[in-house]
Design an enzyme around this catalytic site. Structure first.
Site, PDB file in Angstrom:
ATOM      1  N   SER A  66      -5.096  11.234   2.477  1.00  0.00           N
ATOM      2  CA  SER A  66      -5.634   9.967   2.975  1.00  0.00           C
ATOM      3  C   SER A  66      -4.789   9.384   4.095  1.00  0.00           C
ATOM      4  O   SER A  66      -5.263   8.509   4.826  1.00  0.00           O
ATOM      5  CB  SER A  66      -5.737   8.954   1.828  1.00  0.00           C
ATOM      6  OG  SER A  66      -4.512   8.840   1.127  1.00  0.00           O
ATOM      7  N   ASP A  97       0.839  -1.194   0.000  1.00  0.00           N
ATOM      8  CA  ASP A  97       0.000   0.000   0.000  1.00  0.00           C
ATOM      9  C   ASP A  97       0.876   1.247   0.000  1.00  0.00           C
ATOM     10  O   ASP A  97       2.043   1.208   0.389  1.00  0.00           O
ATOM     11  CB  ASP A  97      -0.910   0.003   1.235  1.00  0.00           C
ATOM     12  CG  ASP A  97      -2.104   0.938   1.079  1.00  0.00           C
ATOM     13  OD1 ASP A  97      -3.187   0.445   0.708  1.00  0.00           O
ATOM     14  OD2 ASP A  97      -1.947   2.144   1.312  1.00  0.00           O
ATOM     15  N   HIS A 123       0.384   3.812   1.905  1.00  0.00           N
ATOM     16  CA  HIS A 123       0.301   4.526   3.175  1.00  0.00           C
ATOM     17  C   HIS A 123       1.129   3.907   4.293  1.00  0.00           C
ATOM     18  O   HIS A 123       1.623   2.786   4.186  1.00  0.00           O
ATOM     19  CB  HIS A 123      -1.160   4.605   3.606  1.00  0.00           C
ATOM     20  CG  HIS A 123      -2.043   5.265   2.608  1.00  0.00           C
ATOM     21  ND1 HIS A 123      -2.689   4.563   1.615  1.00  0.00           N
ATOM     22  CD2 HIS A 123      -2.375   6.569   2.432  1.00  0.00           C
ATOM     23  CE1 HIS A 123      -3.391   5.405   0.872  1.00  0.00           C
ATOM     24  NE2 HIS A 123      -3.217   6.624   1.348  1.00  0.00           N
TER      25      HIS A 123
END
EC number: 2.3.1.-
Length: 385
Positions: A288, A190, A192
């Site tokens: 995000s 991912d 993040h």
């Protein structure tokens, strides 16, 4: 070719066409018609065409096969992902060059300065949380493809320019590097950070805020509770369209443990809220990394700062647009907080932003703040972590 062989060949080809045609109709089986879709207005045909195109089995087959060839033969995915070692995936935004990067950085830095000045005019202190790139934190998992020279020293350059512009930006790179010995600070599949990485960043920011004595008022205690750990398919796997035929080639999912944070005296605060309009002393704005509850950055920040935090971060709009929207909001104009934490991934500094939804005159005023005469050429200053 004998007559029998020709007949066999023709019948086989015809059977193949019929079979493929029957198979392709499977894409329409899941189509659902609504009352608004009629033959007269054309919406029914358009909706059926769109659904069929998305669910066309042969299209999925071709997509899967092509993606599998790219993945196995060339170690590549679709644009958007860069494949690293040991099943690590990286966003290509941390690798690719940007046309006109120098000018874009100057414009974005001018906006950051303007944001800082606007906040100061309302009595709010900006804390710029520059998030280091995943590819910078985990260089040991990079593959053959390396970030463009634009990204080589981008994190240090960003911090140097922030200091030159008198923008308070605590370092997050060193704490993250140190925390790697205890666990992952970024997800493997991912873009993040992990909840642990978010917690490390929150603690570093809180320590810096405390040293500067930026928050007044009574501290508030928060507690974070760990939930179940479950497999998590990262967003970067979306650029590897191998599912369903070659799903076995996909990197193994990450393991993500859910965390939730709440005030220790939540029940008492709920009762007090009936009789008092309590102003929240900290605002969080960003991407995000802050907006997605999976990472629990909001909760980690509340616990580390020992303060309630209002979250104005948005998913999918970068760091600048949510901040500009926040500056124009009634929440900011009517009740400016003491501190605004602006989470800003380093890769967004040289990116172009669509500011067409904002008043051009206001944007120009932000860019020409009281510090606009300073020369912010990124090549002028170099610092170490």
């Amino acid at each position: 070719m004998t007559r029998t062989l020709r007949i066999t060949y023709s019948l086989s080809f015809l059977g193949l066409l019929v079979g493929m045609g029957a198979w392709s109709t499977g894409g329409l089986q899941s189509f659902q018609r609504t009352e608004q879709m009629t033959l007269l207005n054309g919406k029914l045909a358009k909706a059926a065409e769109t659904h069929y195109d998305a669910e066309f089995p042969i299209k999925r087959l071709g997509t899967n096969v092509w993606a599998a060839m790219d993945f196995k033969l060339f170690n590549e995915g679709r644009p958007g992902v860069v494949l690293g070692r040991d099943q690590w995936l990286f966003s290509d935004e941390e690798f690719k060059p940007t046309a006109g990067a120098e000018q874009l950085m100057q414009e974005n830095l001018a906006l950051i300065r303007g944001v800082r000045d606007t906040l100061q005019q309302h009595g709010s202190q900006l804390v710029l949380a520059i998030v280091p790139a995943k590819a910078r934190v985990y260089t040991e998992y990079l593959g053959k493809e390396r970030p463009a020279s634009l990204h080589d020293d981008l994190y240090n350059q960003f911090h140097a320019q922030a200091r030159q512009a008198n923008v308070f930006a605590p370092d997050l790179m060193a704490p993250m590097e140190q925390a790697k010995a205890r666990g992952q600070v970024f997800l493997r599949t991912d873009t993040h950070w992990t909840p642990m990485g978010a917690e490390v960043a929150a603690q570093a920011l809180a320590e810096a805020v405390s040293r500067q004595s930026l928050l007044n008022g009574d501290p508030q205690a928060f507690i974070t509770e760990a939930g179940n750990t479950a497999p998590y398919k990262g967003d970067l796997t979306n650029f590897l369209p191998l599912d369903p035929l070659f799903s076995n080639l996909l990197p193994a999912p990450d393991n993500l443990q859910k965390r939730t944070t709440r005030p220790v005296d939540a029940e008492g605060d709920a009762g007090d809220a009936l009789f008092a309009d309590k102003q929240i002393p900290v605002a969080l704005v960003g991407t995000s990394y802050s907006a997605n509850p999976h990472w629990n950055f909001l909760g980690a920040l509340q616990q580390a700062l020992r303060s309630d935090v209002a979250n104005y971060a948005e998913d999918g709009h970068g760091p600048l647009l949510p901040m500009l929207k926040y500056l124009q909001s009634d929440a900011f104009k009517n009740a400016a907080p003491q501190v605004v934490v602006w989470e800003f991934p380093e890769r967004y500094l040289p990116m172009k932003n669509d500011l067409s939804s904002f008043d051009p005159q206001w944007i120009a005023q932000l860019k020409n703040s009281r510090k606009s005469e300073e020369n912010l050429a990124l090549s002028s200053t170099r610092t170490d972590h």
